[in-house]
Design an enzyme around this catalytic site. Structure first.
Site, PDB file in Angstrom:
ATOM      1  N   TYR A  77      -3.730   1.414 -47.200  1.00  0.00           N
ATOM      2  CA  TYR A  77      -3.586   1.157 -48.640  1.00  0.00           C
ATOM      3  C   TYR A  77      -2.535   0.086 -48.878  1.00  0.00           C
ATOM      4  O   TYR A  77      -1.470   0.087 -48.269  1.00  0.00           O
ATOM      5  CB  TYR A  77      -3.175   2.434 -49.367  1.00  0.00           C
TER       6      TYR A  77
ATOM      7  N   LYS B 173      11.474  33.985 -45.247  1.00  0.00           N
ATOM      8  CA  LYS B 173      10.990  33.394 -46.485  1.00  0.00           C
ATOM      9  C   LYS B 173      10.100  32.184 -46.189  1.00  0.00           C
ATOM     10  O   LYS B 173      10.114  31.635 -45.091  1.00  0.00           O
ATOM     11  CB  LYS B 173      12.168  32.988 -47.373  1.00  0.00           C
TER      12      LYS B 173
ATOM     13  N   ARG C 217      24.967  28.111 -56.655  1.00  0.00           N
ATOM     14  CA  ARG C 217      23.514  28.226 -56.665  1.00  0.00           C
ATOM     15  C   ARG C 217      23.083  29.611 -57.132  1.00  0.00           C
ATOM     16  O   ARG C 217      22.370  29.758 -58.105  1.00  0.00           O
ATOM     17  CB  ARG C 217      22.945  27.918 -55.262  1.00  0.00           C
TER      18      ARG C 217
END
Length: 362
Positions: free
Chosen positions: A255, A41, A138
């Site tokens: 940043y 997967k 699940r």
């Protein structure tokens, strides 16, 4: 340069298919006499579904993907293999599943009824698998649902569940899930059973049953914190140096200007960023490597780049066009994941699409 292309300055990912094959053999030996499948997967955990499937087609018992679309792609590579789709299928997806010979892992009674209705309409008993919820909450059928008559009409070839805590061998949940799985599977005697993925294999023979389905372990991730040297690393990731500059005390970088030089030194800008799966959470925590020398990240991780402090390296050791190691002998996916506050699983499945990929057979 391994994995590179002439004129290209993107990060390069080298994947050792030979190591993946050897890992599968190790897992097969550990799981014997159970058969050993393969979980492919998420594009084989980010490493390439087609390439990994081809490398394992002669030594794997069966293959698992998450979605029907992944199953279709895999069927084009493996015309004869048993391919299971972990998320099952809807009634609308059933014709495609049947046409490509994919076996749905049915997780709900609605999926069971839809698949059986499709089989009746088609006049054929297509194969199916079912999953039990043994405690992970699940996916899967509940114990009380196993008395439904429609389940007995299925052409059932596999019954499975999934361990929630297999990476913690002493966790009491492992034993509870196993006991419930055994009890639920008694409703379908003679049908092959599968409970364990990679970590479950190392819980002992009581967890093997007739089939195991390793995923992460094939790709070099450790089964648990206690068993870290069983499997081979299978990949390396290098990124190019795009710029090198000297810094003086007070130089700020990145940043937010959160990084500031405390002494004279040097920074290198490296061509990998969060768009490539190099997480922003690695700022201030992660490092790249030059040989055995760690290079701390300086400032925030940008979309396409990150800066590292190279002051510890001899002058001239780095220049534009040099390469640094992101994943390799000094830092595996588990280590990088720990630095980012996540897991090696997420590191692998987040590997970017902009890398130059190079497959080898060591």
């Amino acid at each position: 340069m391994p994995g590179g292309q002439e004129g290209q300055r993107c990060a390069r990912l080298t994947i050792d298919l030979g190591a993946i094959k050897r890992n599968h053999r190790r897992l097969s030996a550990a799981a014997a006499p159970a058969a050993c499948g393969v979980v492919l997967k998420a594009n084989a955990y980010g490493l390439g579904l087609r390439e990994v499937a081809r490398s394992l087609q002669d030594q794997a018992a069966c293959f698992f993907v998450a979605h029907p679309r992944e199953g279709q792609a895999l069927r084009a590579v493996l015309p004869q293999a048993d391919i299971f789709v972990l998320h099952g299928c809807t009634r609308a997806e059933a014709p495609v599943m049947a046409r490509h010979g994919l076996v749905p892992v049915l997780n709900t009674l609605q999926q069971v009824r839809g698949w059986q209705a499709f089989c009746q309409t088609a006049g054929e008993r297509f194969k199916a698998a079912i999953q039990y919820d043994t405690g992970m909450t699940r996916f899967g059928l509940q114990p009380a649902q196993l008395q439904e008559n429609v389940l007995k009409e299925l052409n059932l070839v596999l019954q499975m569940s999934h361990l929630a805590c297999a990476d913690v061998p002493a966790h009491p949940g492992n034993r509870r899930q196993r006991e419930l799985f055994v009890a639920m599977a008694q409703n379908f005697p003679g049908v092959r059973r599968s409970l364990s993925a990679t970590s479950g294999i190392f819980l002992g023979k009581d967890y093997l049953f007739e089939l195991v389905r390793p995923g992460a372990g094939l790709y070099g991730l450790a089964p648990n914190a206690e068993t870290t040297q069983v499997l081979e690393p299978v990949l390396s990731l290098e990124a190019p140096v795009l710029q090198v500059l000297d810094t003086v005390p007070g130089t700020q970088a990145g940043y937010g200007l959160e990084w500031e030089a405390q002494k004279p030194g040097r920074l290198a800008t490296v061509g990998i960023g969060y768009a490539d799966g190099f997480f922003r959470s690695l700022a201030g925590q992660g490092r790249l490597w030059h040989g055995t020398t760690p290079l701390p990240i300086a400032g925030r991780v940008s979309m396409d780049s990150v800066m590292v402090d190279i002051t510890s390296l001899p002058a001239g050791a780095f220049q534009e066009g040099s390469w640094v190691s992101v994943l390799g002998s000094q830092q595996d996916p588990d280590a990088l994941g720990a630095a980012a506050g996540t897991s090696g699983y997420e590191v692998l499945t987040s590997l970017g699409t902009r890398f130059t990929r190079h497959y080898i057979q060591s």
